[in-house]
Scaffold this motif. Structure first.
Motif, PDB file in Angstrom:
ATOM      1  N   ILE A  19     -52.666  -4.965 -94.750  1.00 15.00           N
ATOM      2  CA  ILE A  19     -51.393  -5.298 -94.101  1.00 15.00           C
ATOM      3  C   ILE A  19     -50.368  -5.717 -95.153  1.00 15.00           C
ATOM      4  N   ALA A  20     -50.803  -6.543 -96.107  1.00 18.33           N
ATOM      5  CA  ALA A  20     -49.900  -6.952 -97.182  1.00 18.33           C
ATOM      6  C   ALA A  20     -49.479  -5.753 -98.031  1.00 18.33           C
ATOM      7  N   TYR A  21     -50.438  -4.873 -98.321  1.00 17.33           N
ATOM      8  CA  TYR A  21     -50.156  -3.717 -99.181  1.00 17.33           C
ATOM      9  C   TYR A  21     -49.229  -2.724 -98.489  1.00 17.33           C
ATOM     10  N   ASN A  22     -49.248  -2.674 -97.158  1.00 16.66           N
ATOM     11  CA  ASN A  22     -48.334  -1.810 -96.416  1.00 16.66           C
ATOM     12  C   ASN A  22     -46.885  -2.169 -96.705  1.00 16.66           C
ATOM     13  N   VAL A  23     -46.638  -3.436 -97.001  1.00 20.09           N
ATOM     14  CA  VAL A  23     -45.287  -3.910 -97.322  1.00 20.09           C
ATOM     15  C   VAL A  23     -45.043  -3.888 -98.830  1.00 20.09           C
ATOM     16  N   PHE A  24     -46.034  -4.349 -99.597  1.00 20.19           N
ATOM     17  CA  PHE A  24     -45.883  -4.466-101.050  1.00 20.19           C
ATOM     18  C   PHE A  24     -46.719  -3.382-101.739  1.00 20.19           C
ATOM     19  N   GLU A  74     -44.055 -17.064-107.563  1.00 23.36           N
ATOM     20  CA  GLU A  74     -44.037 -17.323-106.121  1.00 23.36           C
ATOM     21  C   GLU A  74     -45.430 -17.046-105.549  1.00 23.36           C
ATOM     22  N   ILE A  75     -45.992 -17.996-104.813  1.00 21.38           N
ATOM     23  CA  ILE A  75     -47.344 -17.864-104.296  1.00 21.38           C
ATOM     24  C   ILE A  75     -47.355 -18.079-102.782  1.00 21.38           C
ATOM     25  N   THR A  76     -47.981 -17.161-102.060  1.00 19.94           N
ATOM     26  CA  THR A  76     -48.190 -17.306-100.619  1.00 19.94           C
ATOM     27  C   THR A  76     -49.688 -17.328-100.368  1.00 19.94           C
ATOM     28  N   TYR A  77     -50.146 -18.370 -99.696  1.00 17.47           N
ATOM     29  CA  TYR A  77     -51.580 -18.520 -99.411  1.00 17.47           C
ATOM     30  C   TYR A  77     -51.781 -18.461 -97.901  1.00 17.47           C
ATOM     31  N   ILE A  78     -52.587 -17.504 -97.444  1.00 11.88           N
ATOM     32  CA  ILE A  78     -52.828 -17.286 -96.015  1.00 11.88           C
ATOM     33  C   ILE A  78     -54.324 -17.347 -95.757  1.00 11.88           C
ATOM     34  N   ASP A  79     -54.734 -18.275 -94.891  1.00 13.84           N
ATOM     35  CA  ASP A  79     -56.179 -18.430 -94.666  1.00 13.84           C
ATOM     36  C   ASP A  79     -56.450 -19.140 -93.338  1.00 13.84           C
ATOM     37  N   HIS A  80     -57.717 -19.081 -92.912  1.00 16.30           N
ATOM     38  CA  HIS A  80     -58.107 -19.690 -91.642  1.00 16.30           C
ATOM     39  C   HIS A  80     -59.388 -20.519 -91.755  1.00 16.30           C
ATOM     40  N   HIS A  81     -59.852 -20.755 -92.964  1.00 13.99           N
ATOM     41  CA  HIS A  81     -61.051 -21.570 -93.149  1.00 13.99           C
ATOM     42  C   HIS A  81     -60.711 -23.067 -93.106  1.00 13.99           C
ATOM     43  N   PRO A  82     -61.640 -23.896 -92.700  1.00 10.88           N
ATOM     44  CA  PRO A  82     -61.405 -25.349 -92.751  1.00 10.88           C
ATOM     45  C   PRO A  82     -61.067 -25.797 -94.170  1.00 10.88           C
ATOM     46  N   LEU A  83     -60.153 -26.740 -94.274  1.00 11.31           N
ATOM     47  CA  LEU A  83     -59.699 -27.214 -95.584  1.00 11.31           C
ATOM     48  C   LEU A  83     -60.557 -28.377 -96.064  1.00 11.31           C
ATOM     49  N   PRO A  84     -60.667 -28.551 -97.380  1.00 14.52           N
ATOM     50  CA  PRO A  84     -61.394 -29.699 -97.918  1.00 14.52           C
ATOM     51  C   PRO A  84     -60.739 -31.007 -97.454  1.00 14.52           C
ATOM     52  N   GLN A  85     -61.545 -32.048 -97.317  1.00 13.16           N
ATOM     53  CA  GLN A  85     -61.034 -33.322 -96.827  1.00 13.16           C
ATOM     54  C   GLN A  85     -59.934 -33.878 -97.720  1.00 13.16           C
ATOM     55  N   PHE A 109     -50.375 -10.451 -90.405  1.00 10.81           N
ATOM     56  CA  PHE A 109     -49.544  -9.580 -89.579  1.00 10.81           C
ATOM     57  C   PHE A 109     -48.334 -10.337 -89.037  1.00 10.81           C
ATOM     58  N   LYS A 110     -48.558 -11.543 -88.562  1.00 11.42           N
ATOM     59  CA  LYS A 110     -47.443 -12.359 -88.061  1.00 11.42           C
ATOM     60  C   LYS A 110     -46.433 -12.643 -89.175  1.00 11.42           C
ATOM     61  N   HIS A 111     -46.949 -12.938 -90.353  1.00  9.72           N
ATOM     62  CA  HIS A 111     -46.092 -13.300 -91.490  1.00  9.72           C
ATOM     63  C   HIS A 111     -45.190 -12.151 -91.915  1.00  9.72           C
ATOM     64  N   LEU A 112     -45.703 -10.914 -91.823  1.00 14.21           N
ATOM     65  CA  LEU A 112     -44.971  -9.758 -92.335  1.00 14.21           C
ATOM     66  C   LEU A 112     -44.510  -8.800 -91.242  1.00 14.21           C
ATOM     67  N   SER A 113     -44.624  -9.190 -89.982  1.00 14.40           N
ATOM     68  CA  SER A 113     -44.426  -8.266 -88.858  1.00 14.40           C
ATOM     69  C   SER A 113     -43.093  -7.520 -88.903  1.00 14.40           C
ATOM     70  N   GLU A 121     -50.545  -2.585 -86.348  1.00 15.40           N
ATOM     71  CA  GLU A 121     -51.132  -3.378 -85.264  1.00 15.40           C
ATOM     72  C   GLU A 121     -52.629  -3.103 -85.166  1.00 15.40           C
ATOM     73  N   ARG A 122     -52.970  -1.832 -85.236  1.00 15.53           N
ATOM     74  CA  ARG A 122     -54.371  -1.440 -85.086  1.00 15.53           C
ATOM     75  C   ARG A 122     -55.234  -2.024 -86.202  1.00 15.53           C
ATOM     76  N   ILE A 123     -54.736  -2.028 -87.426  1.00 20.10           N
ATOM     77  CA  ILE A 123     -55.500  -2.587 -88.534  1.00 20.10           C
ATOM     78  C   ILE A 123     -55.700  -4.089 -88.337  1.00 20.10           C
ATOM     79  N   MET A 124     -54.670  -4.766 -87.839  1.00 19.49           N
ATOM     80  CA  MET A 124     -54.788  -6.192 -87.545  1.00 19.49           C
ATOM     81  C   MET A 124     -55.859  -6.437 -86.494  1.00 19.49           C
ATOM     82  N   LEU A 125     -55.858  -5.622 -85.434  1.00 19.70           N
ATOM     83  CA  LEU A 125     -56.844  -5.779 -84.357  1.00 19.70           C
ATOM     84  C   LEU A 125     -58.264  -5.533 -84.870  1.00 19.70           C
TER      85      LEU A 125
END
Length: 322
Positions: A19-24, A74-85, A109-113, A121-125
């Motif tokens: 998804i990121a590469y589709n834009v960049f 410039e750094i963008t970090y996108i993730d869904h794992h629990p963060l360290p305490q 997908f939301k970030h670059l929609s 959309e299909r790749i995101m799904l």
């Protein structure tokens, strides 16, 4: 722009990277994982102007901060794992997008929609289904515009096919670029063939696990399942009736460990972070799916300690509810 996409090599990581590469489209691509991320970051050339990181958990905040602060871009970090305490966003010079209730593909997908080709959309799904994260309202809404059966088929092709290229970053990059065009995994000849063969290997593995799993308390484990560790851990749990399933692959001096549960009573991420650190290793993940890497000569101790921690967590919950 001289940029870089750093992503995980599983299906969600490949889809979010696509998804990121589709834009960049002029960005370079690098695969990494939570254990190797610090090494990956230290090797990065300072010539990059923008870096996008996706689907890679942060195991050690201080180490991560040290690496990030050394990059002048410039750094963008996108993730869904629990963060360290000890995580402190205020100490990081990054655009930080994080949600434990959505997969990396959905977040990317939301970030670059606004910039994406509609077919992405299909790749995101596919990434969402592959990561067991297809139950969010956003994914359900977009899934209603597609045939669910086809999306699930494509996710199966990608997950099974990628297993053949688990250690081949060059092939994974080629697959990522292919998906970035919006085409489904089944249209990639190498993936469909690999997925077909791996379905046979998986069934052979499942049958072997029936006769080879071992059990310690509430934990069942299998060593060297000769197949995908995540699936092996799931089969070890379901076949044995244990609460937790563990699959281990021994690679040189390291034990690569995958852990799975369906129980809502324990948090695998918290347990494995604690236990792995006691045995010169590292680990983390989600509540129901986690992993670790430790020295192979500490494996027996790790398994015993992990089993005790699971028992303690269940005992504590019982006392709290008592």
């Amino acid at each position: 722009m001289n940029g870089l996409i750093i992503t995980h090599g599983d299906a969600d990581g490949v889809c979010s990277g696509a998804i990121a590469y589709n834009v960049f489209k002029d960005f370079h691509i690098v695969f990494s994982n939570p254990s190797d991320l610090p090494v990956t970051l230290r090797k990065i050339s300072r010539e990059y102007l923008k870096i996008i990181m996706s689907d890679i958990a942060i195991n050690n905040f201080e180490e991560f901060k040290e690496c990030i602060c050394g990059l002048n871009c410039e750094i963008t970090y996108i993730d869904h794992h629990p963060l360290p305490q000890e995580f402190d966003l205020n100490k990081l010079p990054v655009t930080f997008i994080h949600d434990e209730n959505a997969c990396a593909s959905e977040l990317m997908f939301k970030h670059l929609s606004r910039y994406l080709d509609p077919d992405m959309e299909r790749i995101m799904l596919i990434g969402a289904v592959a990561d067991y994260a297809d139950d969010t309202l956003y994914v359900k809404e977009i899934l209603s515009r597609w045939d669910k059966r086809s999306i699930y088929f494509e996710a199966g092709v990608l997950v099974n096919g990628l297993e053949s290229f688990r250690k081949n970053d060059e092939r994974k990059e080629e697959i990522l670029r292919f998906l970035a065009s919006g085409k489904p995994p089944s249209h990639h000849q190498g993936l469909i063939g690999a997925a077909f063969m791996n379905s046979f290997y998986e069934e052979e593995m499942r049958i072997r696990i029936k006769n080879s799993f071992k059990r310690i308390g509430k934990v069942s484990y299998v060593i060297d399942p000769k197949g995908p560790l995540g699936k092996a851990a799931t089969y070890a749990r379901s076949i044995s009736g244990a609460i937790v399933g563990i699959a281990v692959s021994i690679e040189e001096k390291k034990a690569d460990i995958s852990i799975r549960t369906e129980s809502n009573l324990i948090d695998l991420n918290l347990i494995v972070r604690n236990v792995a650190s006691k045995y010169d290793g590292s680990g983390g993940g989600h509540r129901k799916a986690a992993g670790a890497k430790i020295p192979k000569d500490r494996l027996e101790e790790f398994l015993e300690c992990f089993s005790k921690e699971v028992e303690e967590a269940l005992k504590h919950l019982h006392i709290s509810n008592g």
